[in-house]
Design a protein around this motif. Sequence first.
Motif, mmCIF file in Angstrom:
data_model
loop_
_atom_site.group_PDB
_atom_site.id
_atom_site.type_symbol
_atom_site.label_atom_id
_atom_site.label_comp_id
_atom_site.label_asym_id
_atom_site.label_seq_id
_atom_site.Cartn_x
_atom_site.Cartn_y
_atom_site.Cartn_z
ATOM 1 N N PRO A 54 -40.899 -23.259 -3.266
ATOM 2 C CA PRO A 54 -40.861 -22.675 -1.918
ATOM 3 C C PRO A 54 -41.699 -21.394 -1.834
ATOM 4 O O PRO A 54 -41.943 -20.735 -2.838
ATOM 5 C CB PRO A 54 -39.377 -22.354 -1.733
ATOM 6 C CG PRO A 54 -38.897 -22.062 -3.111
ATOM 7 C CD PRO A 54 -39.675 -23.015 -4.002
ATOM 8 N N SER A 55 -42.104 -21.071 -0.623
ATOM 9 C CA SER A 55 -42.762 -19.780 -0.428
ATOM 10 C C SER A 55 -41.662 -18.708 -0.470
ATOM 11 O O SER A 55 -40.502 -18.983 -0.155
ATOM 12 C CB SER A 55 -43.504 -19.754 0.905
ATOM 13 O OG SER A 55 -42.599 -19.907 1.980
ATOM 14 N N ASP A 57 -40.841 -16.378 1.432
ATOM 15 C CA ASP A 57 -40.143 -16.105 2.693
ATOM 16 C C ASP A 57 -39.048 -17.135 3.005
ATOM 17 O O ASP A 57 -38.232 -16.918 3.892
ATOM 18 C CB ASP A 57 -41.126 -15.974 3.853
ATOM 19 C CG ASP A 57 -41.917 -17.244 4.125
ATOM 20 O OD1 ASP A 57 -41.899 -18.163 3.286
ATOM 21 O OD2 ASP A 57 -42.576 -17.303 5.192
ATOM 22 N N ARG A 58 -39.008 -18.251 2.282
ATOM 23 C CA ARG A 58 -37.923 -19.232 2.448
ATOM 24 C C ARG A 58 -36.677 -18.832 1.661
ATOM 25 O O ARG A 58 -35.612 -19.411 1.850
ATOM 26 C CB ARG A 58 -38.382 -20.628 2.006
ATOM 27 C CG ARG A 58 -39.333 -21.253 3.024
ATOM 28 C CD ARG A 58 -39.496 -22.739 2.868
ATOM 29 N NE ARG A 58 -38.259 -23.456 2.661
ATOM 30 C CZ ARG A 58 -38.119 -24.468 1.803
ATOM 31 N NH1 ARG A 58 -39.142 -24.854 1.063
ATOM 32 N NH2 ARG A 58 -36.967 -25.084 1.675
ATOM 33 N N ILE A 59 -36.803 -17.862 0.737
ATOM 34 C CA ILE A 59 -35.646 -17.372 -0.024
ATOM 35 C C ILE A 59 -35.101 -16.161 0.723
ATOM 36 O O ILE A 59 -35.766 -15.132 0.843
ATOM 37 C CB ILE A 59 -36.044 -17.009 -1.472
ATOM 38 C CG1 ILE A 59 -36.589 -18.259 -2.188
ATOM 39 C CG2 ILE A 59 -34.847 -16.429 -2.218
ATOM 40 C CD1 ILE A 59 -37.162 -17.996 -3.563
ATOM 41 N N THR A 60 -33.885 -16.298 1.239
ATOM 42 C CA THR A 60 -33.272 -15.257 2.055
ATOM 43 C C THR A 60 -32.517 -14.272 1.178
ATOM 44 O O THR A 60 -31.543 -14.651 0.523
ATOM 45 C CB THR A 60 -32.292 -15.887 3.069
ATOM 46 O OG1 THR A 60 -32.986 -16.895 3.810
ATOM 47 C CG2 THR A 60 -31.708 -14.841 3.999
ATOM 48 N N LEU A 73 -31.553 -20.302 -0.721
ATOM 49 C CA LEU A 73 -32.598 -21.218 -0.291
ATOM 50 C C LEU A 73 -31.925 -22.441 0.324
ATOM 51 O O LEU A 73 -30.984 -22.995 -0.256
ATOM 52 C CB LEU A 73 -33.437 -21.631 -1.510
ATOM 53 C CG LEU A 73 -34.559 -22.631 -1.316
ATOM 54 C CD1 LEU A 73 -35.644 -22.067 -0.406
ATOM 55 C CD2 LEU A 73 -35.163 -23.004 -2.667
ATOM 56 N N ASN A 74 -32.395 -22.846 1.485
ATOM 57 C CA ASN A 74 -31.870 -24.028 2.140
ATOM 58 C C ASN A 74 -32.683 -25.231 1.670
ATOM 59 O O ASN A 74 -33.879 -25.313 1.924
ATOM 60 C CB ASN A 74 -31.960 -23.872 3.667
ATOM 61 C CG ASN A 74 -31.303 -25.025 4.400
ATOM 62 O OD1 ASN A 74 -31.294 -26.153 3.933
ATOM 63 N ND2 ASN A 74 -30.767 -24.718 5.562
ATOM 64 N N VAL A 75 -32.026 -26.140 0.963
ATOM 65 C CA VAL A 75 -32.677 -27.350 0.457
ATOM 66 C C VAL A 75 -32.055 -28.544 1.174
ATOM 67 O O VAL A 75 -30.950 -28.953 0.841
ATOM 68 C CB VAL A 75 -32.510 -27.485 -1.078
ATOM 69 C CG1 VAL A 75 -33.205 -28.734 -1.581
ATOM 70 C CG2 VAL A 75 -33.023 -26.253 -1.783
ATOM 71 N N GLU A 101 -46.177 -19.276 -3.765
ATOM 72 C CA GLU A 101 -45.031 -20.134 -4.092
ATOM 73 C C GLU A 101 -44.325 -19.621 -5.335
ATOM 74 O O GLU A 101 -44.961 -19.054 -6.221
ATOM 75 C CB GLU A 101 -45.489 -21.567 -4.356
ATOM 76 C CG GLU A 101 -46.068 -22.270 -3.157
ATOM 77 C CD GLU A 101 -46.520 -23.692 -3.472
ATOM 78 O OE1 GLU A 101 -46.834 -23.989 -4.648
ATOM 79 O OE2 GLU A 101 -46.558 -24.507 -2.545
#
Length: 176
Positions: A54-55, A57-60, A73-75, A101
Motif C-alpha cells: 500500500p501507499s 497514505d492508506r495506513i491510518t 490498513l483497510n484490506v 509503497e
Amino acid sequence: MVGSPDFLTGKGQDQAPEFQELESPEGELHLRFYVASGNEFALPATGIKEVLSPSPDRITPIPNVSPLLLGTLNVRGQVIWVADLGQFLGDSNPLNTDRPEIPVIAVEDQDMMLGLAVDRIVGMAWLDIDEVDAPSNVPDSMAPFLRGEWVIEDKSDKYLRLLDQIAILRSARWAA
C-alpha cells in the motif's frame, strides 16, 4: 491460430519435442525480506495470509498506541494493524515511510491478523528446515521471535533468520 492443428495438438516451432521434468523443490517455501537495518529474515509461506504494497497514505496513524505500530490498513473491508517489524525486533532504524509503497506482510493466527511492514521483499525461496541452526549472537529483544537461522553463502557474519509469526502475533510487546 486457435483453429490451427499445431495449436490443438500442442506442437509448434517453439515447443520442445519431449516433456521436461521439473525438479522437486527441497525444503519448505518461505518469504525472504529485509528490515530497515539491513538484516534479512524469512517467514514460512504457510503462515502468511498475503503480501501487500500500500501507499503510506492508506495506513491510518492511530494516536496513543505503541510506537511500534504505524497505524491501521483497510484490506477489503477488514481493518488490520500495521507494525514496523524491524523496530519490533529491536532495530534502532525506523522504517522509511517516505516512499511510494510500503511492503506489508499480513500474518494470521486463528482470528488475529497483523501487517508487518518491512523495508524490502526479496521473494519466495525453498529453504531446507533441516539446515536451520540455533540462533547465535542475536539481541535479547529478537531471540523470543526466532526459530533459527541459516548461514548465507558460507559467510560467518551473514544470516538469514527464520521468524516465528505466531510468537510475534501473540507478543505482549504490542501493549507497551
